[in-house]
Enzyme design. Structure first.
Site, PDB file in Angstrom:
ATOM      1  N   GLU A 233       0.883  -1.175   0.000  1.00 54.20           N
ATOM      2  CA  GLU A 233       0.000   0.000   0.000  1.00 54.20           C
ATOM      3  C   GLU A 233       0.915   1.218   0.000  1.00 54.20           C
ATOM      4  OE1 GLU A 233      -2.585   2.518   3.092  1.00 54.20           O
ATOM      5  OE2 GLU A 233      -2.920   0.355   3.218  1.00 54.20           O
ATOM      6  N   CYS A 270      -3.505   7.412   5.344  1.00 54.15           N
ATOM      7  CA  CYS A 270      -3.397   7.116   3.914  1.00 54.15           C
ATOM      8  C   CYS A 270      -4.689   7.400   3.169  1.00 54.15           C
ATOM      9  CB  CYS A 270      -2.977   5.671   3.707  1.00 54.15           C
ATOM     10  SG  CYS A 270      -4.055   4.475   4.532  1.00 54.15           S
TER      11      CYS A 270
END
Length: 488
Positions: A233, A270
């Site tokens: 990620e 994020c």
């Protein structure tokens, strides 16, 4: 289950990998009921140790204790949810095709039985911004354990003491429950993480962090003599599109929601919506300037503080960018909240320069003159974790804009939101936390939610095997009670 050969702390990365590999073999052979029981025991132990763990986490990360307490609750809930998944057995995706002499392909179909099995020892690169939920006992670890794999965690340098303390709690709980004490091991240091990634005993790896670091590790994983899955990620700006009617009717609400989203956890998430698109004449612009924001607070570490200053300085220096909201503390340590303003034309001219992730309390507000221009921007975006549409369902123009955006954003992002903000990722069965590159390296998977267990499994089919040699989950009569998809 029996204990792994050694419960002593591993002195080297090679020893740590060997210990986890031995533990993984034992753990993979355990029953699903035992696996679930051990995972719940680990969750209980972490809850019992909460006060000490939260104190250590606060000292190392500067995150408020209330935030850390909530994150730890999420972490232990996540472990228990995966224990439920393990017990249920649906994650095995059992498929049974019985023999069919009249199979239409032109040849008889044999007896074929397929299920998912543990992939092997998993290496997890912990994240800085979630010292519990994306670290030693986090979602990647929970999914890997539920799948039947032991885990080696490369601890993040931002919370090393917490990482060791968490691993100690897990090890003690695992041993007490009859599982290998080396079920979860921790190593420190970038070089050790790379060495572990290259070790042939490691069969999959996961990572949460920057694009540059994640891509470097991804390339290493793929350059091995035996390449392995690498679930990275990496980066996302999570654009939010505000439709004209919603902007005119709900300016204050939108401004409060957006500012709350980009300042939550001091903007170090994020899923922070780093880019907000609003009509040029919108009252949202004034509302963004007037709404209350939290007082400045320290970022996670010096590296993130330096990255924040560099990112804000670079964006502010662009000829097409002005400061919508800021002050003398915008680049201070701790930093205040900053909103930068530009136009859609500027972004379309230089999307790679202006659409960039910056960790910290900052957002880029992009004004547009016509909703018809927004699909062009959506097409210019890289892969994203999320994309948000703020619109009023009773306004024809807003719905028309949404209809134009949704097909494009479906190609660009892993999760689309309607009138909600993307921070605060719920751990659920249907959650999707992933997206096209560079949001992630494997857009077909998720890093949050129960579907993440599939990252650490691989399929095996048994053709024409006698029942006595089949895994229990594949036998007729379903002795384990797991769901089976049967044809014939």
């Amino acid at each position: 289950m029996t204990d792994a050969p050694s419960d002593a702390p591993a002195a080297t990365t090679r020893e740590a990998v060997a210990a986890v590999s031995a533990a993984s073999t034992t753990w993979a052979a355990s029953s699903y009921a035992d696996r679930a029981r051990v995972i719940r025991t680990i969750a209980d132990a972490l809850d019992t140790a909460a006060d000490d763990l939260i104190t250590t986490a606060h000292e190392e990360t500067h995150l408020p204790e209330a935030r850390l307490a909530g994150e730890l609750r999420r972490t232990t809930f996540q472990l228990r949810l995966f224990a439920d998944v393990t017990e249920d057995g649906a994650f095995l995706d059992v498929r049974i095709d019985r023999p069919d002499a009249e199979w239409p392909m032109g040849a008889p179909r044999p007896d074929m039985r397929r299920m998912l099995v543990p992939i092997g020892p998993v290496l997890v690169f912990a994240a800085s911004n979630f010292p519990f939920a994306f670290s030693v006992a986090g979602g990647d670890t929970a999914a890997a354990l539920a799948a039947g794999n032991a885990v080696l965690v490369k601890a993040h340098s931002g919370h090393p003491r917490l990482s060791d303390a968490t691993a100690a709690v897990i090890s003690s709980a695992a041993r007490a429950a009859g599982a290998p004490g080396d079920l979860v091991q921790v190593i420190h240091g970038t070089e050790n993480g790379v060495a572990a990634l290259r070790d042939p005993a490691i069969k999959a790896a996961s990572f949460t962090g920057s694009i540059s670091a994640g891509r470097a590790l991804f390339d290493i994983a793929n350059a091995r003599p035996e390449p392995i899955p690498f679930y990275g990620e990496l980066g996302s700006v999570n654009p939010a599109f505000v439709a004209p009617t919603a902007a005119s009717r709900r300016a204050d609400e939108i401004a409060r929601g957006y500012l709350g989203s980009i300042t939550g956890s001091r903007g170090q998430l994020c899923t922070k919506p780093g880019v907000l698109l609003v009509p040029a004449a919108s009252p949202v612009l004034d509302a963004l300037c007037d709404a209350e924001v939290p007082d400045p607070a320290q970022l996670l570490n010096d590296r993130i503080q330096q990255g924040f200053v560099k990112g804000v300085t670079s964006l502010s220096a662009h000829h097409g960018v002005s400061v919508l909201r800021g002050g003398s503390d915008s680049l201070a340590d701790p930093p205040g909240t900053t909103l930068l303003l530009t136009t859609l034309d500027e972004v379309l001219a230089e999307p790679n320069t202006l659409v960039t992730e910056v960790f910290g309390p900052v957002g880029l507000v992009v004004s547009y003159t016509s909703p018809a221009e927004l699909p062009e921007l959506a097409r210019a975006l890289d892969g994203q974790l999320t994309a948000t549409i703020v619109a009023d369902e009773d306004a024809a123009s807003d719905i028309a804009l949404a209809r134009a955006l949704v097909p494009i954003l479906t190609e660009k992002a892993g999760r689309l939101l309607w009138n909600q903000w993307p921070t605060g990722v719920s751990v659920t069965y249907a959650q999707q936390h992933g997206g096209p590159y560079p949001a992630t390296t494997v857009p077909t998977t998720t890093a949050v939610g129960t579907a993440s267990i599939t990252r650490f499994l691989r399929p095996v089919a048994f053709q024409n095997f006698p029942a006595s040699l089949l895994p229990d989950a594949l036998r007729d009569g379903n002795p384990l009670g797991v769901p089976q998809r049967i044809d014939g």
